[in-house]
Design a protein around this motif. Sequence first.
Motif, short mmCIF file in Angstrom:
data_model
loop_
_atom_site.label_atom_id
_atom_site.label_comp_id
_atom_site.label_asym_id
_atom_site.label_seq_id
_atom_site.Cartn_x
_atom_site.Cartn_y
_atom_site.Cartn_z
N ASP A 217 0.85 -1.18 0.00
CA ASP A 217 0.00 0.00 0.00
C ASP A 217 0.90 1.25 0.00
OD1 ASP A 217 0.76 0.56 2.63
OD2 ASP A 217 -0.87 -0.65 3.45
N THR B 253 1.44 3.64 2.08
CA THR B 253 2.27 3.92 3.26
C THR B 253 3.54 3.08 3.23
OG1 THR B 253 0.12 3.70 4.32
CG2 THR B 253 1.96 4.29 5.75
N GLU B 254 3.40 1.81 2.84
CA GLU B 254 4.59 0.94 2.75
C GLU B 254 5.55 1.46 1.68
OE1 GLU B 254 3.12 -3.52 3.76
OE2 GLU B 254 2.11 -2.56 2.09
N ALA C 197 7.45 4.35 2.98
CA ALA C 197 8.48 3.86 3.93
C ALA C 197 9.68 3.33 3.14
CB ALA C 197 7.90 2.79 4.83
#
Length: 378
Positions: A352, A354-355, A358
Amino acid sequence: MNTDFDIAVLGGGLAGLSLLYHLIEAGKLADKKVLLVDPAGRKNKYDRTWSFWEAEPGPFESLVHHRWDTVTVHDNERDLICELAPYQYKLIRSSDFYAHVNKVIDAAGVVTRLTDRAENITSAEEFVHFTSGGQSYRVTHAYSSLPLHLRPRQIKQPYLDQHFKGWIIKTEEPVFDPAVAALMDFRTPQHDETRFLYVLPTSSTEALVEVAIFSNNHLTSEAYDEILSQYIAAHWTEGAYTVKHVEQGNIPMTTYPFPTSEGNLTYIGLRGGAARPSTGYTFYGMQRQLGALAKSFPSRAPKPWRRRDLYYDATILGLLQHNRLRGDQIFLDLFSANPTPRLLAFLNGESDFTEELAIMSTTNIREFGKSFVLEALR
Ligand SMILES: Cc1cc2nc3c(=O)[nH]c(=O)nc-3n(C[C@H](O)[C@H](O)[C@H](O)COP(=O)(O)OP(=O)(O)OC[C@H]3O[C@@H](n4cnc5c(N)ncnc54)[C@H](O)[C@@H]3O)c2cc1C
């Protein structure tokens, strides 16, 4: 004009056979007549080894020849040990795949095979026309995985070939750990390219050792052999071994927008852009796409990769092609700074946003940012 068939599958390699398998499993061919055209005929050889990772049992779970829960990644300074759970790294031999899928296709009793080339393929209104073996055909739906020979200089998107050669070797001494695969080992001279080896051991004395190079300069067969033998001697065994099997090939790595359909003609496999541009991995993404296509048949096929996956890949390929960062730097940084399952989800196009943020925060942000902008502006 032959109008006996509803569907034509043009090309009976991994994509064509997988599509038929998924359509049969989804119950979509019960009342259909299908023509499968391939000049190579009914495939049965061990001509390629498919490795990939997935978190759940896949459609070809019973064919998995070996699987690993742990992989390693190396360069000259770093040796990383990566635990994959919930993923597993899996290996399927093409001979097992062809035998299984051909049996399912034969049992369905709806597929006629034609050992010839498909040519003059055109899509007009609600039909697809093509010729093969001196006959003209008209079908309602056609799926083509015929190779598309792209010329890197003629496209504006980044393009690198992934060319490779591998040996299955049998050693006299036990030197491998069959529980651990070497996913990427960059301990080989890079020659201003991205060069790595991978080692997939199936026992303490047997492994597939393969050299893969991301570049548009192909080597002679002997040059790959030289890299393989030097690497094996330096890192695995100086003892005797025999080469039991050889495979060699090329996978285009590019974010070129492969057309996915023209009317009722759908492009699948490498021809439809199924290879993940930044890695060349194809098997898993192709099964996901063709499984979804079969379920929604006769609706249009989903694309093999999300749009944003292609932006990330253009960024990475742009860096590699223009030598702004080396492949060993990029991949070792990614593997050392991220939990492996997060990275594997990203490379499978399952992460997703957010990953992904990161992951991007662990890269060389200056170079990645520059490359992202340059590729987005192309
Ligand atoms: C040696 C090797 C190892 C690989 N290993 C991996 C791996 O570990 N993991 C991974 O994810 N991917 C791997 N790949 C990449 C990818 O999974 C394979 O290339 C896969 O076979 C691609 O499927 P495809 O159907 O697009 O092409 P193919 O399987 O090559 O099928 C194309 C078919 O089209 C047929 N054809 C050609 N011209 C015509 C014509 N005019 N009419 C009709 N048919 C025609 C050919 O005979 C062929 O059967 C590997 C590739 C190779 C070559």
